[in-house]
Design a protein around this motif. Sequence first.
Motif, PDB file in Angstrom:
ATOM      1  N   MET A   1     -11.094  19.825 -22.184  1.00 44.81           N
ATOM      2  CA  MET A   1     -10.660  18.473 -22.011  1.00 44.81           C
ATOM      3  C   MET A   1     -11.704  17.627 -21.903  1.00 44.81           C
ATOM      4  O   MET A   1     -11.507  16.550 -22.615  1.00 44.81           O
ATOM      5  N   THR A   2     -12.985  17.851 -21.493  1.00 41.97           N
ATOM      6  CA  THR A   2     -14.110  16.934 -21.318  1.00 41.97           C
ATOM      7  C   THR A   2     -14.216  16.301 -22.663  1.00 41.97           C
ATOM      8  O   THR A   2     -14.690  15.282 -22.747  1.00 41.97           O
ATOM      9  N   GLU A   3     -14.148  17.325 -23.805  1.00 41.42           N
ATOM     10  CA  GLU A   3     -14.845  16.499 -25.067  1.00 41.42           C
ATOM     11  C   GLU A   3     -13.668  15.352 -25.475  1.00 41.42           C
ATOM     12  O   GLU A   3     -14.008  14.777 -26.296  1.00 41.42           O
ATOM     13  N   SER A   4     -12.538  15.578 -24.924  1.00 41.86           N
ATOM     14  CA  SER A   4     -11.279  14.630 -25.346  1.00 41.86           C
ATOM     15  C   SER A   4     -11.410  13.450 -24.476  1.00 41.86           C
ATOM     16  O   SER A   4     -10.375  12.398 -24.723  1.00 41.86           O
ATOM     17  N   LEU A   5     -12.187  13.336 -23.572  1.00 45.43           N
ATOM     18  CA  LEU A   5     -12.103  12.336 -22.774  1.00 45.43           C
ATOM     19  C   LEU A   5     -12.785  11.035 -23.436  1.00 45.43           C
ATOM     20  O   LEU A   5     -13.988  10.960 -24.132  1.00 45.43           O
ATOM     21  N   ASP A   6     -12.246   9.882 -23.426  1.00 47.09           N
ATOM     22  CA  ASP A   6     -12.810   8.641 -24.274  1.00 47.09           C
ATOM     23  C   ASP A   6     -13.238   7.634 -23.170  1.00 47.09           C
ATOM     24  O   ASP A   6     -13.269   8.040 -21.795  1.00 47.09           O
ATOM     25  N   ALA A   7     -13.824   6.846 -23.638  1.00 42.53           N
ATOM     26  CA  ALA A   7     -14.630   5.676 -22.586  1.00 42.53           C
ATOM     27  C   ALA A   7     -13.575   5.153 -21.742  1.00 42.53           C
ATOM     28  O   ALA A   7     -13.976   4.684 -20.358  1.00 42.53           O
ATOM     29  N   THR A   8     -12.450   4.913 -22.028  1.00 42.89           N
ATOM     30  CA  THR A   8     -11.294   4.533 -21.167  1.00 42.89           C
ATOM     31  C   THR A   8     -11.025   5.447 -20.138  1.00 42.89           C
ATOM     32  O   THR A   8     -10.829   5.123 -18.852  1.00 42.89           O
ATOM     33  N   ASP A   9     -10.701   6.583 -20.605  1.00 51.01           N
ATOM     34  CA  ASP A   9     -10.692   7.798 -19.191  1.00 51.01           C
ATOM     35  C   ASP A   9     -11.811   7.837 -18.339  1.00 51.01           C
ATOM     36  O   ASP A   9     -11.509   7.757 -17.175  1.00 51.01           O
ATOM     37  N   TRP A  10     -13.051   7.613 -18.893  1.00 51.73           N
ATOM     38  CA  TRP A  10     -14.163   7.685 -17.966  1.00 51.73           C
ATOM     39  C   TRP A  10     -14.073   6.227 -16.771  1.00 51.73           C
ATOM     40  O   TRP A  10     -14.504   6.354 -15.914  1.00 51.73           O
ATOM     41  N   ALA A  11     -13.696   5.283 -17.546  1.00 48.57           N
ATOM     42  CA  ALA A  11     -13.637   3.829 -16.913  1.00 48.57           C
ATOM     43  C   ALA A  11     -12.400   4.280 -15.639  1.00 48.57           C
ATOM     44  O   ALA A  11     -12.583   3.884 -14.523  1.00 48.57           O
ATOM     45  N   ILE A  12     -11.307   4.869 -16.047  1.00 46.74           N
ATOM     46  CA  ILE A  12     -10.502   4.994 -15.044  1.00 46.74           C
ATOM     47  C   ILE A  12     -10.827   5.823 -13.987  1.00 46.74           C
ATOM     48  O   ILE A  12     -10.631   5.743 -12.866  1.00 46.74           O
ATOM     49  N   LEU A  13     -11.603   7.083 -14.445  1.00 45.82           N
ATOM     50  CA  LEU A  13     -12.275   8.078 -13.363  1.00 45.82           C
ATOM     51  C   LEU A  13     -13.093   7.242 -12.489  1.00 45.82           C
ATOM     52  O   LEU A  13     -12.939   7.575 -11.353  1.00 45.82           O
ATOM     53  N   ALA A  14     -13.881   6.257 -12.828  1.00 47.98           N
ATOM     54  CA  ALA A  14     -14.996   5.684 -12.347  1.00 47.98           C
ATOM     55  C   ALA A  14     -14.302   4.758 -11.169  1.00 47.98           C
ATOM     56  O   ALA A  14     -14.717   4.571  -9.983  1.00 47.98           O
ATOM     57  N   GLU A  15     -13.246   3.983 -11.664  1.00 48.22           N
ATOM     58  CA  GLU A  15     -12.314   2.965 -10.824  1.00 48.22           C
ATOM     59  C   GLU A  15     -11.757   3.963  -9.726  1.00 48.22           C
ATOM     60  O   GLU A  15     -11.643   3.443  -8.327  1.00 48.22           O
ATOM     61  N   VAL A  16     -11.051   4.954 -10.067  1.00 49.30           N
ATOM     62  CA  VAL A  16     -10.066   5.567  -9.056  1.00 49.30           C
ATOM     63  C   VAL A  16     -11.025   6.419  -8.049  1.00 49.30           C
ATOM     64  O   VAL A  16     -10.748   6.467  -6.813  1.00 49.30           O
ATOM     65  N   GLU A  17     -12.178   6.965  -8.463  1.00 48.70           N
ATOM     66  CA  GLU A  17     -13.250   7.396  -7.722  1.00 48.70           C
ATOM     67  C   GLU A  17     -13.752   6.365  -6.655  1.00 48.70           C
ATOM     68  O   GLU A  17     -13.875   6.508  -5.540  1.00 48.70           O
ATOM     69  N   ARG A  18     -13.857   5.221  -6.833  1.00 40.94           N
ATOM     70  CA  ARG A  18     -14.454   4.032  -6.200  1.00 40.94           C
ATOM     71  C   ARG A  18     -13.174   3.628  -5.172  1.00 40.94           C
ATOM     72  O   ARG A  18     -13.509   3.397  -4.011  1.00 40.94           O
ATOM     73  N   ASP A  19     -12.136   3.705  -5.621  1.00 41.16           N
ATOM     74  CA  ASP A  19     -11.007   3.196  -4.734  1.00 41.16           C
ATOM     75  C   ASP A  19      -9.807   3.831  -5.166  1.00 41.16           C
ATOM     76  O   ASP A  19      -9.213   3.635  -6.144  1.00 41.16           O
ATOM     77  N   ALA A  20      -9.372   5.145  -4.576  1.00 44.84           N
ATOM     78  CA  ALA A  20      -8.266   6.124  -5.174  1.00 44.84           C
ATOM     79  C   ALA A  20      -7.181   5.446  -4.652  1.00 44.84           C
ATOM     80  O   ALA A  20      -6.052   5.834  -5.175  1.00 44.84           O
ATOM     81  N   ARG A  21      -7.158   4.241  -3.957  1.00 45.48           N
ATOM     82  CA  ARG A  21      -5.681   3.528  -3.573  1.00 45.48           C
ATOM     83  C   ARG A  21      -5.218   2.573  -4.447  1.00 45.48           C
ATOM     84  O   ARG A  21      -4.587   1.677  -4.251  1.00 45.48           O
ATOM     85  N   ILE A  22      -6.149   2.364  -5.453  1.00 39.39           N
ATOM     86  CA  ILE A  22      -6.220   1.077  -6.380  1.00 39.39           C
ATOM     87  C   ILE A  22      -4.640   0.968  -7.081  1.00 39.39           C
ATOM     88  O   ILE A  22      -4.099   1.945  -7.678  1.00 39.39           O
ATOM     89  N   PRO A  23      -4.088   0.004  -6.855  1.00 38.40           N
ATOM     90  CA  PRO A  23      -2.761  -0.231  -7.472  1.00 38.40           C
ATOM     91  C   PRO A  23      -2.798  -0.156  -8.918  1.00 38.40           C
ATOM     92  O   PRO A  23      -3.869  -0.500  -9.627  1.00 38.40           O
ATOM     93  N   TYR A  24      -1.752   0.343  -9.859  1.00 39.44           N
ATOM     94  CA  TYR A  24      -2.000   0.520 -11.091  1.00 39.44           C
ATOM     95  C   TYR A  24      -2.130  -0.716 -11.741  1.00 39.44           C
ATOM     96  O   TYR A  24      -2.709  -0.767 -12.911  1.00 39.44           O
ATOM     97  N   THR A  25      -1.784  -1.828 -11.472  1.00 44.13           N
ATOM     98  CA  THR A  25      -1.707  -3.099 -12.070  1.00 44.13           C
ATOM     99  C   THR A  25      -3.185  -3.563 -12.123  1.00 44.13           C
ATOM    100  O   THR A  25      -3.733  -3.877 -13.110  1.00 44.13           O
TER     101      THR A  25
END
Length: 154
Positions: A1-25
Amino acid sequence: MTESLDATDWAILAEVERDARIPYTELARRVNLSPSATTERVRRLEAAEVITGYRAEVNLHRTGYPVLAVVRLKYPGTRHEPLHRLLAERPEILECLRTTGDDCYVLKVAATSTAHLEQLVDALAQFGSTTTNVVLSQTLPLRGPREPRASTVG
């Protein structure tokens, strides 16, 4: 799956890692997607086991475990089940990594005192020789990988 992660996926991962309780909005706003597209992306990352869980970070000092240490264990032999049982029984063993090199295992442990740490190291020493390092400070907190950067070597 790593090769199919795009910049948006990486951005999501960074934000969720920073705050796992972040609301989807809010996550959607930060990564410039609609909330429904963001929800779908997170679900896809979970289904692909890129995101494997969410956790709380616990302040060990405030929970009565102010002594943090790294214990390296040289484990002779091939029967690792007794050690695995001890790992399951001792909640103060926070992490255990099986490694290559001189040490077979590297463990991250928390103790209530140096006497408690000594008892824990003695329990581990029944499996082989140990080397213990007490942690003075955490220079870099636990984090996940970041988006790979394009190589500038050419």
